[in-house]
Write an enzyme that holds these catalytic residues in place. Structure first.
Site, PDB file in Angstrom:
ATOM      1  N   ASN A 192      25.965  53.821-105.488  1.00 21.35           N
ATOM      2  CA  ASN A 192      26.184  52.410-105.843  1.00 21.35           C
ATOM      3  C   ASN A 192      25.772  51.379-104.792  1.00 21.35           C
ATOM      4  O   ASN A 192      26.337  50.291-104.729  1.00 21.35           O
ATOM      5  CB  ASN A 192      27.656  52.184-106.237  1.00 21.35           C
ATOM      6  CG  ASN A 192      28.024  52.943-107.509  1.00 21.35           C
ATOM      7  OD1 ASN A 192      27.132  53.461-108.192  1.00 21.35           O
ATOM      8  ND2 ASN A 192      29.297  53.022-107.835  1.00 21.35           N
ATOM      9  N   ASN A 243      24.104  46.801-106.455  1.00 25.78           N
ATOM     10  CA  ASN A 243      23.946  46.206-105.129  1.00 25.78           C
ATOM     11  C   ASN A 243      22.507  46.270-104.640  1.00 25.78           C
ATOM     12  O   ASN A 243      22.236  46.567-103.483  1.00 25.78           O
ATOM     13  CB  ASN A 243      24.897  46.882-104.124  1.00 25.78           C
ATOM     14  CG  ASN A 243      26.345  46.537-104.400  1.00 25.78           C
ATOM     15  OD1 ASN A 243      26.674  45.366-104.592  1.00 25.78           O
ATOM     16  ND2 ASN A 243      27.209  47.536-104.453  1.00 25.78           N
ATOM     17  N   HIS A 247      31.538  58.570-100.633  1.00 30.60           N
ATOM     18  CA  HIS A 247      30.858  57.637-101.537  1.00 30.60           C
ATOM     19  C   HIS A 247      29.425  57.420-101.054  1.00 30.60           C
ATOM     20  O   HIS A 247      29.175  56.627-100.151  1.00 30.60           O
ATOM     21  CB  HIS A 247      31.627  56.313-101.548  1.00 30.60           C
ATOM     22  CG  HIS A 247      31.284  55.403-102.695  1.00 30.60           C
ATOM     23  ND1 HIS A 247      30.154  55.549-103.455  1.00 30.60           N
ATOM     24  CD2 HIS A 247      31.948  54.342-103.221  1.00 30.60           C
ATOM     25  CE1 HIS A 247      30.138  54.598-104.400  1.00 30.60           C
ATOM     26  NE2 HIS A 247      31.220  53.860-104.275  1.00 30.60           N
ATOM     27  N   PRO A 286      36.636  57.179-109.697  1.00 30.93           N
ATOM     28  CA  PRO A 286      37.130  56.242-108.675  1.00 30.93           C
ATOM     29  C   PRO A 286      36.930  54.803-109.159  1.00 30.93           C
ATOM     30  O   PRO A 286      35.840  54.448-109.606  1.00 30.93           O
ATOM     31  CB  PRO A 286      36.245  56.541-107.458  1.00 30.93           C
ATOM     32  CG  PRO A 286      35.006  57.177-108.014  1.00 30.93           C
ATOM     33  CD  PRO A 286      35.427  57.890-109.265  1.00 30.93           C
ATOM     34  N   LEU A 287      37.982  54.017-109.074  1.00 30.15           N
ATOM     35  CA  LEU A 287      37.967  52.665-109.635  1.00 30.15           C
ATOM     36  C   LEU A 287      38.587  51.668-108.666  1.00 30.15           C
ATOM     37  O   LEU A 287      39.807  51.686-108.437  1.00 30.15           O
ATOM     38  CB  LEU A 287      38.745  52.643-110.960  1.00 30.15           C
ATOM     39  CG  LEU A 287      38.085  53.425-112.102  1.00 30.15           C
ATOM     40  CD1 LEU A 287      39.106  53.788-113.172  1.00 30.15           C
ATOM     41  CD2 LEU A 287      36.917  52.657-112.684  1.00 30.15           C
ATOM     42  N   THR A 288      37.766  50.818-108.117  1.00 31.48           N
ATOM     43  CA  THR A 288      38.219  49.730-107.257  1.00 31.48           C
ATOM     44  C   THR A 288      39.011  48.735-108.094  1.00 31.48           C
ATOM     45  O   THR A 288      38.515  48.247-109.108  1.00 31.48           O
ATOM     46  CB  THR A 288      36.984  49.054-106.621  1.00 31.48           C
ATOM     47  OG1 THR A 288      36.415  49.980-105.700  1.00 31.48           O
ATOM     48  CG2 THR A 288      37.354  47.769-105.901  1.00 31.48           C
ATOM     49  N   TYR A 296      26.065  51.254-101.492  1.00 33.09           N
ATOM     50  CA  TYR A 296      26.865  51.026-100.290  1.00 33.09           C
ATOM     51  C   TYR A 296      26.207  51.699 -99.071  1.00 33.09           C
ATOM     52  O   TYR A 296      25.106  52.216 -99.182  1.00 33.09           O
ATOM     53  CB  TYR A 296      28.309  51.478-100.538  1.00 33.09           C
ATOM     54  CG  TYR A 296      28.937  50.627-101.627  1.00 33.09           C
ATOM     55  CD1 TYR A 296      29.106  49.256-101.434  1.00 33.09           C
ATOM     56  CD2 TYR A 296      29.291  51.162-102.858  1.00 33.09           C
ATOM     57  CE1 TYR A 296      29.639  48.446-102.438  1.00 33.09           C
ATOM     58  CE2 TYR A 296      29.818  50.357-103.873  1.00 33.09           C
ATOM     59  CZ  TYR A 296      29.987  49.002-103.646  1.00 33.09           C
ATOM     60  OH  TYR A 296      30.498  48.196-104.644  1.00 33.09           O
TER      61      TYR A 296
HETATM   62  C1  LIG Z   1      36.528  48.245-112.217  1.00 31.60           C
HETATM   63  C2  LIG Z   1      35.581  49.299-111.706  1.00 31.60           C
HETATM   64  C3  LIG Z   1      35.676  49.711-110.392  1.00 31.60           C
HETATM   65  C4  LIG Z   1      34.851  50.731-109.906  1.00 31.60           C
HETATM   66  N1  LIG Z   1      35.018  51.177-108.628  1.00 31.60           N
HETATM   67  C5  LIG Z   1      34.325  52.245-108.177  1.00 31.60           C
HETATM   68  C6  LIG Z   1      34.599  52.816-106.907  1.00 31.60           C
HETATM   69  O1  LIG Z   1      35.507  52.410-106.179  1.00 31.60           O
HETATM   70  N2  LIG Z   1      33.823  53.867-106.533  1.00 31.60           N
HETATM   71  C7  LIG Z   1      32.838  54.382-107.311  1.00 31.60           C
HETATM   72  O2  LIG Z   1      32.155  55.340-106.918  1.00 31.60           O
HETATM   73  N3  LIG Z   1      32.578  53.885-108.539  1.00 31.60           N
HETATM   74  C8  LIG Z   1      33.317  52.842-108.994  1.00 31.60           C
HETATM   75  N4  LIG Z   1      33.100  52.384-110.271  1.00 31.60           N
HETATM   76  C9  LIG Z   1      32.218  53.134-111.177  1.00 31.60           C
HETATM   77  C10 LIG Z   1      33.054  54.137-111.984  1.00 31.60           C
HETATM   78  O3  LIG Z   1      33.574  55.152-111.141  1.00 31.60           O
HETATM   79  C11 LIG Z   1      32.231  54.808-113.102  1.00 31.60           C
HETATM   80  O4  LIG Z   1      31.180  55.529-112.537  1.00 31.60           O
HETATM   81  C12 LIG Z   1      31.667  53.779-114.061  1.00 31.60           C
HETATM   82  O5  LIG Z   1      32.672  52.875-114.475  1.00 31.60           O
HETATM   83  C13 LIG Z   1      31.047  54.438-115.289  1.00 31.60           C
HETATM   84  O6  LIG Z   1      32.037  55.140-116.022  1.00 31.60           O
HETATM   85  P1  LIG Z   1      32.674  54.527-117.374  1.00 31.60           P
HETATM   86  O7  LIG Z   1      31.500  54.188-118.258  1.00 31.60           O
HETATM   87  O8  LIG Z   1      33.523  55.641-117.900  1.00 31.60           O
HETATM   88  O9  LIG Z   1      33.444  53.314-116.996  1.00 31.60           O
HETATM   89  C14 LIG Z   1      33.889  51.338-110.760  1.00 31.60           C
HETATM   90  C15 LIG Z   1      33.798  50.890-112.082  1.00 31.60           C
HETATM   91  C16 LIG Z   1      34.634  49.905-112.559  1.00 31.60           C
HETATM   92  C17 LIG Z   1      34.557  49.518-114.013  1.00 31.60           C
END
Ligand SMILES: Cc1cc2nc3c(=O)[nH]c(=O)nc-3n(C[C@H](O)[C@H](O)[C@H](O)COP(=O)(O)O)c2cc1C
Length: 370
Positions: A182, A239, A179, A25-27, A184
């Site tokens: 992190n 956070n 969720h 999941p990526l915001t 929240y």
């Molecule tokens: C731009 C961005 C947005 C993210 N948004 C969320 C999110 O909406 N929900 C969530 O649980 N984690 C979020 N994360 C964490 C990612 O899901 C993931 O756990 C983290 O990036 C580690 O994986 P990676 O090393 O492959 O990037 C976000 C990370 C990034 C970089």
């Protein structure tokens, strides 16, 4: 015993995954500014990343207006938002993909400028996140001391998740991920440094875990357990979170979730949080998936700083069933195929992670056609 590889199929709930490279999941903060609904550009982005039988976990989406703490994050509480997400799920399904929605409430990781009527954000207790945030007008300001939710308001929070779960079903998702990671709202209740409550939602581990479990049960009532998932970050520090001794708390939570028969449990590994505005790579931290695997009988997914080789090694160890990729999936729409071929990866551009339009979103290249 013969352990699987990244490209061994996997069953999650009723779904048959053809590989184990999931999209985390990526915001991205690119929903429609006024309605906070997903738009055609978002559908294009997700469809680019959909593969036949591949799992996408769509970005965190607030279940209520008070659950938002950033510009242009999508919601899942209004009719327009259901319609917006429907375009996304249709586009992903047209490519054979499987898509879950992550349900979110940021709690104290908000600011009054994002709140209806400009009121204070809510949390378990009136304890602010240390440091600063970006307000709705773009200024940098200290986090505010949130308002502690009254006990009689908690059913309303659970109802917001339940309605979000119903809306996600109507929007055509294949499942939902709660969720609980992190820093929240749900993690604010879980962890002792953000929860000083003296009612049945605070104090003992059982009490601090209660809200998460009640939210999960509301989601199960809507979806059935095998299409509901949970994300946790036992060793995370996002956070201002961080339980001094995570093992007893998370052993209890995972022990309570285990008999419910969820679609999967999903960790954020502490070594690389990925989110935020700069690279943070922690060293000397435990691997959550290795520590908690013995407590989890179902499908386990983890994320955090994996590449093809380390993902393959983790799967081959038998300690985890699928790997979710965040940052590399942003920059490589065809990531599963690239990993399978051991092809070069396009580097990501952190400057375009949050907000903006096409640039750094739908314009990353696919591999050259052979
Ligand atoms: C731009 C961005 C947005 C993210 N948004 C969320 C999110 O909406 N929900 C969530 O649980 N984690 C979020 N994360 C964490 C990612 O899901 C993931 O756990 C983290 O990036 C580690 O994986 P990676 O090393 O492959 O990037 C976000 C990370 C990034 C970089």
């Amino acid at each position: 015993m013969h352990y699987p590889s990244l490209f061994t199929p996997l069953q999650i709930g009723p779904y048959h995954l053809s590989h184990r490279v999931a999209m985390a999941p990526l915001t991205r903060m690119r929903a429609d500014t006024s309605s906070l609904a997903a738009r055609a550009l978002n559908a294009e982005y997700y469809a680019q990343r959909a593969t036949q039988g591949g799992l996408i976990i769509a970005e965190a989406s607030q279940v209520t207006p008070t659950g938002r703490g950033n510009p242009d994050t999508p919601g899942i509480y209004s009719r327009a938002q259901v319609a917006g997400w429907k375009q996304v799920t249709d586009a992903v399904h047209a490519k054979g993909g499987i898509i879950f929605l992550q349900l979110w409430h940021v709690g104290r990781a908000s600011h009054s400028s994002y709140q209806p009527d400009g009121v204070l954000p809510v949390s378990a207790s009136a304890i602010a996140i240390s440091g600063k945030t970006r307000t709705a007008s773009g200024d940098i300001a200290p986090y505010e001391v949130p308002r502690a939710l009254r006990t009689d308001e908690i059913p309303g929070i659970i109802e917001a998740y339940r309605q979000g779960a119903r809306n996600a079903l109507e929007a055509g998702f294949d499942g939902i991920e709660i969720h609980g990671a992190n820093g929240y709202l749900l993690e604010q209740f879980l962890q002792s440094r953000s929860n000083l409550r003296i009612d049945r939602y605070g104090g003992s581990i059982e009490n601090r875990a209660r809200l998460l479990l009640e939210v999960v049960d509301a989601a199960i009532e809507v979806w059935g357990a095998d299409r509901v998932a949970v994300r946790l970050s036992p060793y995370g520090v996002a956070n201002d979170s961080g339980e001094a001794d995570p093992m007893p708390l998370y052993s209890h939570v995972i022990g309570q979730l285990a008999p419910r028969g969820l679609a999967y449990l999903h960790f954020v590994e502490p070594r690389s949080s990925g989110a935020g505005r700069s690279e943070v790579n922690h060293t000397d931290v435990p691997a959550a998936f290795e520590l908690f695997r013995p407590l989890w009988p179902g499908v386990l997914i983890t994320a955090g700083g994996f590449d093809g080789a380390s993902a393959e090694a983790a799967i081959a160890s038998g300690n985890v069933d699928a790997i979710a990729f965040g940052r590399t999936f942003i920059a490589n729409p065809d990531l599963p195929e690239r990993i399978r071929k051991n092809a070069m990866l396009t580097p990501y551009d952190r400057a375009t992670f949050y907000g903006g339009d096409v640039a750094g979103y739908t314009d990353y290249p696919f591999q050259e056609a052979e």
